[in-house]
Every structure is written in structure tokens, then in C-alpha cells.
Scaffold this motif. Sequence first.
Motif, PDB file in Angstrom:
ATOM      1  N   ARG A  72       7.335   5.363  -0.495  1.00  0.00           N
ATOM      2  CA  ARG A  72       6.515   6.553  -0.258  1.00  0.00           C
ATOM      3  C   ARG A  72       6.920   7.298   1.019  1.00  0.00           C
ATOM      4  O   ARG A  72       7.087   8.524   0.980  1.00  0.00           O
ATOM      5  CB  ARG A  72       5.032   6.167  -0.267  1.00  0.00           C
ATOM      6  N   HIS A  95      -1.306   3.475   1.734  1.00  0.00           N
ATOM      7  CA  HIS A  95      -0.822   2.679   0.609  1.00  0.00           C
ATOM      8  C   HIS A  95      -1.070   1.187   0.837  1.00  0.00           C
ATOM      9  O   HIS A  95      -1.580   0.483  -0.041  1.00  0.00           O
ATOM     10  CB  HIS A  95       0.673   2.932   0.407  1.00  0.00           C
ATOM     11  N   ILE A 133       1.398  10.248  -3.219  1.00  0.00           N
ATOM     12  CA  ILE A 133       2.720  10.852  -3.067  1.00  0.00           C
ATOM     13  C   ILE A 133       2.623  12.372  -3.171  1.00  0.00           C
ATOM     14  O   ILE A 133       3.217  13.106  -2.373  1.00  0.00           O
ATOM     15  CB  ILE A 133       3.690  10.291  -4.126  1.00  0.00           C
ATOM     16  N   GLY A 148       5.474  10.214  -8.727  1.00  0.00           N
ATOM     17  CA  GLY A 148       4.491   9.134  -8.634  1.00  0.00           C
ATOM     18  C   GLY A 148       4.126   8.557  -9.987  1.00  0.00           C
ATOM     19  O   GLY A 148       4.036   7.326 -10.146  1.00  0.00           O
TER      20      GLY A 148
END
Length: 348
Positions: free
Chosen positions: A110, A146, A244, A273
Amino acid sequence: MAAPGWRHITRWRRGCWGTAVSETLWPVTGRSASSSAPFPGRVGGSSEPGNEPLCCRSTHSDAKLEDPFTLAQKDLTTLYDDIKKELFISRTELKSLCDYYFDGRGKAIRPIIVVLMARALNIHSERSGDLLPGQKAIAMITEMIHTASLVHDDVIDGSDARRGKRSLNEVWGEKKAILAGDFILSAASMALARIGDITVVKVLSQVIEDLVRGEFMQLGSKENENERFKHYLEKTFKKTASLIANSCKAVSILVSSDPEVHEIAYQYGKNVGIAFQLVDDVLDFTSGAQQLGKPSAADLKLGLATGPVLFACQQFPELHAMIMRRFSSKGDVDRAWQYVLKVLSCGE
């Protein structure tokens, strides 16, 4: 690592399930995957306002493709050190909890995407490709959000492994794992506030809402088979692609005031994503636990029907009942596993 997944997805499109994929993606994308492309180098043929064909630049076969990891390396050399500075705390145990996954063993996919998007946008805006401080902070915040979501997911799912080692909740217990996830998220929020752009704050705050809504969506399933894949893709967006998409949009806001540029960055992140998660779901069936860094068949064991299962259901209708009872009967997981593998191998 993703190559086997992409190979199988290509088979879905070209082999057993080409029509099904086209029909299923239509409600989500707004255009058919099988639409004709009357213009060379363009995708789609609609001339309706707001749905113009997109121009694609062709790449010569002898063109050298740059390694994205190498391109982003300079901007990510201090990523995990910067995160640990954000998580600095005198309490030793909490520090150990928060630092556990920031050991440099993650793929950092990411942040890499965010960094590359930021550099492309900066060059497009006739600046140097170097990242602005706020853009670099967004890449860091993306990884923190994340990781916090992974910590909470592992508690919800009862997972005992993550990134090739024991999960945080397995080592310290669920209560401390939840608190560690909360602390990482709070530190990310503080870093976000320091960027000083209210629009960026709003955009990345949406990610937190989407993560929660996506988790709730995952708890349920659609009775109607035609709605099931749409539900799966929407859940996939909220749980994976939103972070994302909105991170790419956030770095674009810092360098451009053009809403069209913001939307392009957002749509790129959204599609990357969703594609990333589709491949990850295939790898759950085609790769071993050692390759994944987590147990294989984990989703089936949790009662979750991901893309491969939903596609297999078209060829093996008996999967429908298993999906609705969330693979809770004896033998359901093994049978579903075998059905999916049969369909995945149909193009071989």
C-alpha cells in the motif's frame, strides 16, 4: 507470488466463466466486461457523457519495465522507523505490542502504491518527482491504518498466524491486541491531523468508516445468487480497496486542485485494490500457508464465500446451500475446497 492467482483469473475470463464474469461485474462497474472496443487502444465503446472511452498507451514488447519496489525504495527506506517514532511510548509492553508487525517483514504494498501515485502526480503537475512531506506522511499513515485493521481482524477471526509468525492476539491475548490496534489507529489519526489539510483528513477518515461497514457486510450473505457477487465486491472495496483508493486521492489533493485528477487517482486505487483482493482470495486456494504467511483455506473455515467459491457455485449449485449455512456442516469446507479446485483447473 501473485503469478499463480493471475493465471487462474485469466482462465476465469477466457475459459469456464467468461460470460459469468461479464454479467456479474456489470452492476458494479457500470459497463460490461465484454463491451466491444471500436477504437484501437481504447477500452469500452460507449459515447455517453461521463462514460467516454479511456485512452490507453500501448507498450512496446521490448520496452524495459521498471520494478515498482525499486522505484519506491528511496521514499520508503525509513518507513518503519518513522512509524515506530509515531508509536513511541514509555510503557515497554505496549511498545512491544505496537512494534510487533512493523519489523520490516511486511510487503508494504500500500505505501508503495501511494508513493508511486504521488510521484506520478508531482511530475504531471510539472514539479519534481520528489514527495512532499504530506505525501510521505500519507504513505506512512496508510500502512498504520492497514496494520491496525489486521490486528483487529485477527481478533475477530481468531487467527493464530500473520506475516509468517504468531499473530499478535496469539502472543498477548485478545484484549491487549485490541488495545494495540486502537493505539496504532490513534497514532495514525494524530499524524493525519498534523498534515493540516481538512480535505485530506475527511478523505482518509472515510477509510475507517468503510473498514467497519465492510466487516459488518462480511458477517452476512445474500440469499439471491445474482446479488451475492455484487455484495462480495462491495465488501471487498470497503475492507481492502477503500484504503488504497482514498490514499491515492489524498496525495493527489496535496498537489492538484483539479477534481478530475482526484477522481483518476481514486479510481486507480479502487481498481488496483479490488484486483489485489481478488488475487489474494485465489491464492487462498492455490498457495500453501508458508507462502501466504497465514493459514490457507482460512476464509472457508470462517464461513466466508469469496470470489472463487461464488464462481464455482455456478458450476456446482450444491455450493449454494453450503454458502447459506456458512460451511458449518461436517465436510462442507473440504467439499467446497474440492469444488473450487476443480473449477480452477478447468482451463489447464
